[in-house]
Design an enzyme around this catalytic site. Structure first.
Site, PDB file in Angstrom:
ATOM      1  N   ILE A 101      -1.023  -6.619 -59.993  1.00  0.00           N
ATOM      2  CA  ILE A 101      -1.422  -6.041 -58.709  1.00  0.00           C
ATOM      3  C   ILE A 101      -0.230  -5.378 -58.040  1.00  0.00           C
ATOM      4  CG2 ILE A 101      -2.362  -6.548 -56.418  1.00  0.00           C
ATOM      5  CD1 ILE A 101      -3.959  -8.823 -57.710  1.00  0.00           C
ATOM      6  N   ASP A 137      11.364  -9.662 -58.177  1.00  0.00           N
ATOM      7  CA  ASP A 137      10.588 -10.523 -59.080  1.00  0.00           C
ATOM      8  C   ASP A 137      11.540 -11.036 -60.151  1.00  0.00           C
ATOM      9  OD1 ASP A 137       8.912 -11.696 -61.008  1.00  0.00           O
ATOM     10  OD2 ASP A 137       7.241 -10.411 -60.441  1.00  0.00           O
ATOM     11  N   ALA A 197      -1.583  -9.537 -48.899  1.00  0.00           N
ATOM     12  CA  ALA A 197      -2.947  -9.590 -49.422  1.00  0.00           C
ATOM     13  C   ALA A 197      -2.966 -10.399 -50.711  1.00  0.00           C
ATOM     14  CB  ALA A 197      -3.479  -8.176 -49.668  1.00  0.00           C
ATOM     15  N   ALA A 198      -2.000 -11.327 -50.849  1.00  0.00           N
ATOM     16  CA  ALA A 198      -1.889 -12.127 -52.082  1.00  0.00           C
ATOM     17  C   ALA A 198      -2.426 -13.537 -51.859  1.00  0.00           C
ATOM     18  CB  ALA A 198      -0.439 -12.164 -52.532  1.00  0.00           C
ATOM     19  N   GLU A 249      -7.751 -21.588 -44.812  1.00  0.00           N
ATOM     20  CA  GLU A 249      -8.929 -20.737 -44.712  1.00  0.00           C
ATOM     21  C   GLU A 249     -10.205 -21.568 -44.780  1.00  0.00           C
ATOM     22  OE1 GLU A 249      -8.699 -17.707 -47.724  1.00  0.00           O
ATOM     23  OE2 GLU A 249      -6.918 -16.777 -46.855  1.00  0.00           O
ATOM     24  N   HIS A 252      -9.804 -12.359 -45.917  1.00  0.00           N
ATOM     25  CA  HIS A 252      -9.663 -12.499 -47.366  1.00  0.00           C
ATOM     26  C   HIS A 252     -10.637 -11.567 -48.112  1.00  0.00           C
ATOM     27  CE1 HIS A 252      -8.097 -15.535 -50.545  1.00  0.00           C
ATOM     28  NE2 HIS A 252      -8.279 -14.344 -51.090  1.00  0.00           N
ATOM     29  N   LEU A 253     -10.475 -10.273 -47.867  1.00  0.00           N
ATOM     30  CA  LEU A 253     -11.376  -9.269 -48.436  1.00  0.00           C
ATOM     31  C   LEU A 253     -10.811  -8.578 -49.670  1.00  0.00           C
ATOM     32  CD1 LEU A 253     -12.682  -7.465 -45.203  1.00  0.00           C
ATOM     33  CD2 LEU A 253     -13.734  -9.346 -46.468  1.00  0.00           C
ATOM     34  N   GLY A 254      -9.669  -9.038 -50.177  1.00  0.00           N
ATOM     35  CA  GLY A 254      -9.021  -8.350 -51.281  1.00  0.00           C
ATOM     36  C   GLY A 254      -9.924  -8.069 -52.469  1.00  0.00           C
ATOM     37  N   ALA A 255     -10.779  -9.015 -52.812  1.00  0.00           N
ATOM     38  CA  ALA A 255     -11.658  -8.839 -53.972  1.00  0.00           C
ATOM     39  C   ALA A 255     -13.080  -8.463 -53.574  1.00  0.00           C
ATOM     40  CB  ALA A 255     -11.694 -10.127 -54.794  1.00  0.00           C
TER      41      ALA A 255
END
Length: 529
Positions: free
Chosen positions: A152, A171, A230-231, A261, A279-282
């Site tokens: 991502i 990373d 958004a992770a 949440e 939590h709309l990422g997916a």
């Protein structure tokens, strides 16, 4: 001949049923209702679920014919993977179904923050025309810092490059060559925080990443920075972020995930320059449909006895009964290796010794590799995609076997060479008829310790009083020691202390212990699923 039975326990897209095809008997139930689920699952070959159905040890025990649990989504919090593995039940999910949706949502939050879109929208709908109040900033020539360059994170980097942004990334588990292919410059977290105009988080949630960006880190950033998460919730300390925004040390934020949440109350909600979503990422039609179709295809493959690319816990095909108990051990060895190494290996060797080598032990290499990457990438790591992840990150992997094992009936070792030449190794075995897992070697130091959810390892110069100091510091913080072993190369030489404890050791406590005993190295390992 009767058709295999597939139970659909939650609402899935019509495309899911179409992807299954005519070769199965399809049944339906309300998986969230235990009184309905348990009898319904008793005689089915596969079950398709989303997030509301809990397939735990009780459900798996009730399912006498069950061969596959398929989760139409990414997470597996509602599936007892260990119980399924023990019962020989394959667990599959759809690990790549939402990556585009998640990346696009992160970019949407970043743009919304840059141009104050939600606040301007709300003001205009309230009858206020305030153009100057909501003046934003351009993305072109700005620096964006990507924290976590997995699938991502890489998609976000590619999309933001199209805006003419300069891209940095932090990373420790990605090699520079891989980053260079993406047009990304790898830096330390401190460098990223100091240089970035925008920051986007794309890390898994682990003990090491919780509150990775807290009060101390937020004092390093530019006052013009805008931060997007958004992770996973909790990677950014929400209270520290709220204070930084209130004090003008952060210009804005876009938050899709929260430490707890569902979240309907947060100090972040007070600010017009903070964009929040639940939590709309997916949450796109495409992601949901991709997930349903992907798991339907996996069910078809699994029930046909073919290789299943998205299998989480088994390779697909036959695994020898003598090999199967070693799978969770090999996976834990991989997770421990990663925690001890603290970075990506250039070369990774999985060595299997003893009687077990008369069987095909390739699956133990896959299990170890799965463990190596479980805590460092956002995606769910499976036996099939683990080698791909290793290849993407420039890790060369080798499996070696030897029928001779002088000290143990069977022994599995994960050994890696880091880019600086340092070698890290961890070995384990199974003991007795109950297959008790034991860690028996760390970096050449002999120990014999059963792995638990919370462990710690310290390297230091051997001298009196160290055990007492460590015990005192942990006791001061209310952390109980369950087990301890000390190994050394010779009296007064280098020593390794291995601990199992009843609760997680926070990073500040780890640092306190290292300072108190003048440790050359200290690592916390948390094996919580």
């Amino acid at each position: 001949m009767s058709k295999p039975v597939v139970l659909i326990a939650e609402e899935l897209s019509p495309a899911t049923v179409e992807a299954l095809g005519p070769d199965f008997e399809i049944r339906y139930c309300d998986g969230a209702n235990r009184d309905e689920l348990l009898p319904a699952i008793a005689d089915v070959d596969a079950i398709l679920i989303r997030s509301a159905t809990k397939v735990d040890a009780e459900a798996i025990a009730a399912a006498k014919r069950l061969r596959v649990v398929a989760r139409a989504g990414v997470g597996l919090d509602n599936v007892d993977v260990a119980a399924a593995t023990k019962a020989g039940v394959m667990v599959v999910n759809a690990p790549t179904s939402n990556i585009v949706s998640a990346a696009e949502h992160a970019v949407a939050l970043l743009l919304a923050c840059a141009r104050n879109i939600p606040a301007a929208n709300a003001a205009l709908k309230s009858g206020e025309w305030k153009r100057s109040k909501y003046t934003g900033v351009e993305l072109i020539d700005k620096v964006v810092g990507i924290v976590g360059l997995g699938r991502i994170g890489a998609l976000v980097a590619q999309r933001l490059a199209a805006f003419g942004m300069k891209i940095l990334a932090y990373d420790p588990y990605v090699q520079a060559a891989r980053a260079a292919q993406l047009g990304v410059r790898l830096v330390t977290l401190e460098e990223l925080l100091r240089e970035a105009d925008f920051i986007s988080i794309h890390l898994p949630k682990t003990p090491e990443t919780v509150s990775l960006i807290g009060e101390e880190q937020l004092r390093l950033v530019k006052p013009s920075v805008r931060i997007v998460n958004a992770a996973r919730g909790g990677i950014i300390d929400e209270n520290a972020l709220a204070i930084a925004i209130k004090e003008g040390r952060v210009a804005g934020a876009g938050i899709d995930v929260f430490a707890s949440e569902p979240c309907t109350s947060s100090p972040l909600f007070e600010f017009d320059n903070v964009v929040v979503t639940p939590h709309l990422g997916a949450s796109t039609h495409e992601a949901q449909e991709k997930a349903g179709i992907a798991v339907a295809r996996s069910v078809r493959l699994a029930l046909a006895g073919e290789l299943v690319p998205d299998a989480v816990n088994v390779q697909g095909g036959t695994i020898a009964e003598d090999v199967r108990p070693g799978l969770p051990l090999a996976e834990k060895l991989g997770r421990i290796f990663t925690a001890l190494a603290g970075g990506v290996a250039a070369q990774l060797d999985v060595e299997v010794r003893g009687e077990i080598t008369q069987h095909d032990v390739k699956v133990l290499e896959l299990a170890a590799l799965k463990g190596v990457f479980t805590d460092v990438v956002e995606d769910t790591v499976s036996y099939v995609n683990a080698p791909v992840i290793a290849q993407e990150r420039g890790v060369e992997v080798r499996l070696t076997t030897n029928a001779e094992s002088p000290d143990w009936r069977n022994l599995v070792t994960v050994r890696g060479t880091l880019p600086d030449g340092k070698v890290v190794s961890v070995s384990g075995t199974l003991s007795g008829p109950k297959h008790i897992q034991k860690i028996v070697e760390i970096d050449g130091f002999d120990i014999e310790l059963e792995p638990t959810e919370h462990m710690a390892f310290f390297r230091y110069e051997d001298r009196p009083g160290i055990v007492g100091i460590v015990g005192r510091v942990l006791g001061d913080h209310g952390i109980n020691i369950a087990g301890m072993q000390v190994s050394r190369d010779f009296k007064g030489g280098h020593a390794l202390m291995a601990l199992t404890v009843d609760s997680a050791i926070p990073q500040p406590v780890l640092a306190e212990i290292m300072k108190a005993i003048d440790a050359s190295n200290g690592r916390v390992v948390d094996l919580v699923e």
